[in-house]
Design a protein around this motif. Structure first.
Motif, PDB file in Angstrom:
ATOM      1  N   THR A 102       0.833  -1.207   0.000  1.00  0.00           N
ATOM      2  CA  THR A 102       0.000   0.000   0.000  1.00  0.00           C
ATOM      3  C   THR A 102       0.863   1.251   0.000  1.00  0.00           C
ATOM      4  OG1 THR A 102      -1.807  -1.114   1.155  1.00  0.00           O
ATOM      5  CG2 THR A 102      -1.747   1.292   1.307  1.00  0.00           C
ATOM      6  N   LEU A 103       1.841   1.285   0.892  1.00  0.00           N
ATOM      7  CA  LEU A 103       2.716   2.458   0.988  1.00  0.00           C
ATOM      8  C   LEU A 103       3.545   2.645  -0.275  1.00  0.00           C
ATOM      9  CD1 LEU A 103       3.843   1.956   4.689  1.00  0.00           C
ATOM     10  CD2 LEU A 103       2.204   3.655   3.831  1.00  0.00           C
ATOM     11  N   ASP A 104       3.958   1.537  -0.878  1.00  0.00           N
ATOM     12  CA  ASP A 104       4.721   1.605  -2.127  1.00  0.00           C
ATOM     13  C   ASP A 104       3.842   2.164  -3.246  1.00  0.00           C
ATOM     14  OD1 ASP A 104       7.118   1.209  -3.595  1.00  0.00           O
ATOM     15  OD2 ASP A 104       6.364  -0.702  -4.355  1.00  0.00           O
ATOM     16  N   GLU A 105       2.597   1.680  -3.328  1.00  0.00           N
ATOM     17  CA  GLU A 105       1.658   2.180  -4.345  1.00  0.00           C
ATOM     18  C   GLU A 105       1.370   3.664  -4.155  1.00  0.00           C
ATOM     19  OE1 GLU A 105      -1.898  -0.220  -4.312  1.00  0.00           O
ATOM     20  OE2 GLU A 105      -0.743  -2.058  -4.640  1.00  0.00           O
ATOM     21  N   MET A 106       1.416   4.129  -2.920  1.00  0.00           N
ATOM     22  CA  MET A 106       1.176   5.550  -2.622  1.00  0.00           C
ATOM     23  C   MET A 106       2.406   6.402  -2.928  1.00  0.00           C
ATOM     24  SD  MET A 106      -0.919   5.188   0.970  1.00  0.00           S
ATOM     25  CE  MET A 106      -1.314   6.936   1.135  1.00  0.00           C
ATOM     26  N   GLY A 107       3.506   5.757  -3.298  1.00  0.00           N
ATOM     27  CA  GLY A 107       4.716   6.494  -3.639  1.00  0.00           C
ATOM     28  C   GLY A 107       5.492   6.990  -2.437  1.00  0.00           C
ATOM     29  N   LEU A 108       5.399   6.274  -1.307  1.00  0.00           N
ATOM     30  CA  LEU A 108       6.039   6.710  -0.067  1.00  0.00           C
ATOM     31  C   LEU A 108       7.341   5.985   0.240  1.00  0.00           C
ATOM     32  CD1 LEU A 108       2.797   6.799   2.097  1.00  0.00           C
ATOM     33  CD2 LEU A 108       3.970   8.756   1.064  1.00  0.00           C
ATOM     34  N   LEU A 109       7.650   4.942  -0.537  1.00  0.00           N
ATOM     35  CA  LEU A 109       8.786   4.081  -0.224  1.00  0.00           C
ATOM     36  C   LEU A 109       9.769   3.965  -1.378  1.00  0.00           C
ATOM     37  CD1 LEU A 109       6.916   1.046   1.399  1.00  0.00           C
ATOM     38  CD2 LEU A 109       7.772   3.108   2.528  1.00  0.00           C
ATOM     39  N   GLY A 110      10.968   3.566  -1.012  1.00  0.00           N
ATOM     40  CA  GLY A 110      11.964   3.104  -1.963  1.00  0.00           C
ATOM     41  C   GLY A 110      12.318   1.691  -1.559  1.00  0.00           C
ATOM     42  N   SER A 111      12.789   0.897  -2.513  1.00  0.00           N
ATOM     43  CA  SER A 111      13.190  -0.468  -2.181  1.00  0.00           C
ATOM     44  C   SER A 111      14.150  -1.004  -3.218  1.00  0.00           C
ATOM     45  CB  SER A 111      11.967  -1.389  -2.082  1.00  0.00           C
ATOM     46  OG  SER A 111      11.390  -1.597  -3.355  1.00  0.00           O
ATOM     47  N   VAL A 112      14.898  -2.006  -2.802  1.00  0.00           N
ATOM     48  CA  VAL A 112      15.771  -2.760  -3.693  1.00  0.00           C
ATOM     49  C   VAL A 112      15.689  -4.219  -3.281  1.00  0.00           C
ATOM     50  CG1 VAL A 112      17.401  -0.886  -4.168  1.00  0.00           C
ATOM     51  CG2 VAL A 112      17.834  -2.432  -2.261  1.00  0.00           C
ATOM     52  N   THR A 113      16.040  -5.082  -4.216  1.00  0.00           N
ATOM     53  CA  THR A 113      16.132  -6.501  -3.903  1.00  0.00           C
ATOM     54  C   THR A 113      17.382  -6.732  -3.072  1.00  0.00           C
ATOM     55  OG1 THR A 113      15.025  -7.046  -5.969  1.00  0.00           O
ATOM     56  CG2 THR A 113      16.260  -8.815  -4.903  1.00  0.00           C
ATOM     57  N   SER A 114      17.242  -7.551  -2.048  1.00  0.00           N
ATOM     58  CA  SER A 114      18.377  -7.860  -1.181  1.00  0.00           C
ATOM     59  C   SER A 114      19.450  -8.614  -1.959  1.00  0.00           C
ATOM     60  CB  SER A 114      17.908  -8.718   0.002  1.00  0.00           C
ATOM     61  OG  SER A 114      18.999  -9.220   0.718  1.00  0.00           O
ATOM     62  N   GLY A 129       7.529   9.934   1.887  1.00  0.00           N
ATOM     63  CA  GLY A 129       7.247   9.116   3.067  1.00  0.00           C
ATOM     64  C   GLY A 129       7.655   9.826   4.348  1.00  0.00           C
ATOM     65  N   TYR A 130       8.806  10.479   4.329  1.00  0.00           N
ATOM     66  CA  TYR A 130       9.247  11.229   5.511  1.00  0.00           C
ATOM     67  C   TYR A 130       8.348  12.442   5.773  1.00  0.00           C
ATOM     68  CZ  TYR A 130      13.428   8.585   6.688  1.00  0.00           C
ATOM     69  OH  TYR A 130      14.284   7.599   7.109  1.00  0.00           O
ATOM     70  N   GLU A 131       7.828  13.054   4.716  1.00  0.00           N
ATOM     71  CA  GLU A 131       6.889  14.172   4.899  1.00  0.00           C
ATOM     72  C   GLU A 131       5.625  13.686   5.609  1.00  0.00           C
ATOM     73  OE1 GLU A 131       6.067  16.213   1.204  1.00  0.00           O
ATOM     74  OE2 GLU A 131       8.213  16.434   0.782  1.00  0.00           O
ATOM     75  N   LEU A 132       5.099  12.543   5.168  1.00  0.00           N
ATOM     76  CA  LEU A 132       3.911  11.988   5.823  1.00  0.00           C
ATOM     77  C   LEU A 132       4.241  11.621   7.272  1.00  0.00           C
ATOM     78  CD1 LEU A 132       0.980  11.101   5.769  1.00  0.00           C
ATOM     79  CD2 LEU A 132       1.740   8.895   4.862  1.00  0.00           C
ATOM     80  N   HIS A 133       5.397  11.013   7.482  1.00  0.00           N
ATOM     81  CA  HIS A 133       5.819  10.661   8.834  1.00  0.00           C
ATOM     82  C   HIS A 133       5.840  11.891   9.733  1.00  0.00           C
ATOM     83  CE1 HIS A 133       8.842  10.044  12.033  1.00  0.00           C
ATOM     84  NE2 HIS A 133       8.266   8.863  12.128  1.00  0.00           N
ATOM     85  N   ALA A 134       6.404  12.998   9.247  1.00  0.00           N
ATOM     86  CA  ALA A 134       6.504  14.224  10.044  1.00  0.00           C
ATOM     87  C   ALA A 134       5.123  14.757  10.429  1.00  0.00           C
ATOM     88  CB  ALA A 134       7.289  15.285   9.276  1.00  0.00           C
ATOM     89  N   THR A 135       4.144  14.584   9.563  1.00  0.00           N
ATOM     90  CA  THR A 135       2.787  15.039   9.852  1.00  0.00           C
ATOM     91  C   THR A 135       2.087  14.107  10.834  1.00  0.00           C
ATOM     92  OG1 THR A 135       2.638  16.017   7.646  1.00  0.00           O
ATOM     93  CG2 THR A 135       0.567  15.634   8.806  1.00  0.00           C
ATOM     94  N   VAL A 136       2.160  12.821  10.570  1.00  0.00           N
ATOM     95  CA  VAL A 136       1.441  11.851  11.405  1.00  0.00           C
ATOM     96  C   VAL A 136       2.049  11.767  12.800  1.00  0.00           C
ATOM     97  CG1 VAL A 136       0.699   9.435  11.634  1.00  0.00           C
ATOM     98  CG2 VAL A 136       0.664  10.537   9.389  1.00  0.00           C
ATOM     99  N   ILE A 137       3.350  11.900  12.924  1.00  0.00           N
ATOM    100  CA  ILE A 137       3.965  11.790  14.246  1.00  0.00           C
ATOM    101  C   ILE A 137       3.451  12.883  15.187  1.00  0.00           C
ATOM    102  CG2 ILE A 137       6.077  13.144  13.876  1.00  0.00           C
ATOM    103  CD1 ILE A 137       7.565  10.946  15.439  1.00  0.00           C
ATOM    104  N   ARG A 138       3.163  14.065  14.656  1.00  0.00           N
ATOM    105  CA  ARG A 138       2.604  15.145  15.487  1.00  0.00           C
ATOM    106  C   ARG A 138       1.257  14.705  16.061  1.00  0.00           C
ATOM    107  NH1 ARG A 138       5.984  16.752  17.607  1.00  0.00           N
ATOM    108  NH2 ARG A 138       7.688  16.181  16.320  1.00  0.00           N
ATOM    109  N   ILE A 139       0.432  14.086  15.243  1.00  0.00           N
ATOM    110  CA  ILE A 139      -0.876  13.602  15.703  1.00  0.00           C
ATOM    111  C   ILE A 139      -0.694  12.472  16.714  1.00  0.00           C
ATOM    112  CG2 ILE A 139      -3.030  12.468  14.980  1.00  0.00           C
ATOM    113  CD1 ILE A 139      -2.589  13.924  12.234  1.00  0.00           C
TER     114      ILE A 139
END
Length: 173
Positions: A102-114, A129-139
């Protein structure tokens, strides 16, 4: 295991325990006194907090509590696998996989194959993703403040110490 414990004194089962088991008798039947049963309180508080947080986060940001826990974990420990998220925040593998998708589809993550195991991915929060984190953490922190309002700081420290011990103990149950 139940047979061995019947009739045993609580201190014989857990010598460190200073309180008796939270039970009462009703019509000759032993029942839980949920007003003093720790798993009831932990579960009830968690369920109420999770329901409320999930409603707020879904309405405002399109994520639920599982996605928030995943985001929070990726902020704490970037570049980790789904298995590591499961280990730390006690999510089952399917829930973590759904949250990451879900988070990947929302464009909030990066990833690579191990490199060590091509079946696994390494995940992190991207700038969005960090922008969303900064907002949600306040709540999340404001909700925590509301939860602990009126609790004596010394009582809060003791509760946190006790919960840390319970977290260690729960792994052996």
């Amino acid at each position: 295991m139940r047979e061995k414990l019947q009739g045993a004194e609580p201190d014989a089962i857990c010598p460190e325990a200073r309180i008796s088991h939270p039970t009462t008798l009703r019509d000759g039947v032993e029942i839980l006194d949920i007003t003093n049963y720790i798993p009831f309180f932990l579960s009830s508080i968690n369920n109420a907090l999770s329901r409320g947080a999930s409603a707020i986060y879904r309405e405002r940001f399109g994520i639920g509590i599982t996605e928030w826990r995943t985001i929070a974990m990726l902020a704490v420990e970037p570049e980790i696998t789904a298995a590591r998220i499961c280990e730390v925040v006690n999510l089952d593998k399917a829930a973590a996989s759904r949250a990451l998708a879900t988070l990947d589809e929302m464009g909030l993550l990066g990833s690579v194959t191990s490199e060590k195991d091509p079946r696994k991915r390494i995940w992190w929060l991207n700038d969005k993703g960090y922008e969303l984190h900064a907002t949600v953490i306040r709540i999340a922190l404001a909700r925590e403040d509301a939860l602990i309002k009126g609790v004596d700081p010394q009582d809060l420290e003791a509760a946190i110490r006790a919960m840390r011990i319970m977290m260690r103990n729960v792994r052996t149950i």
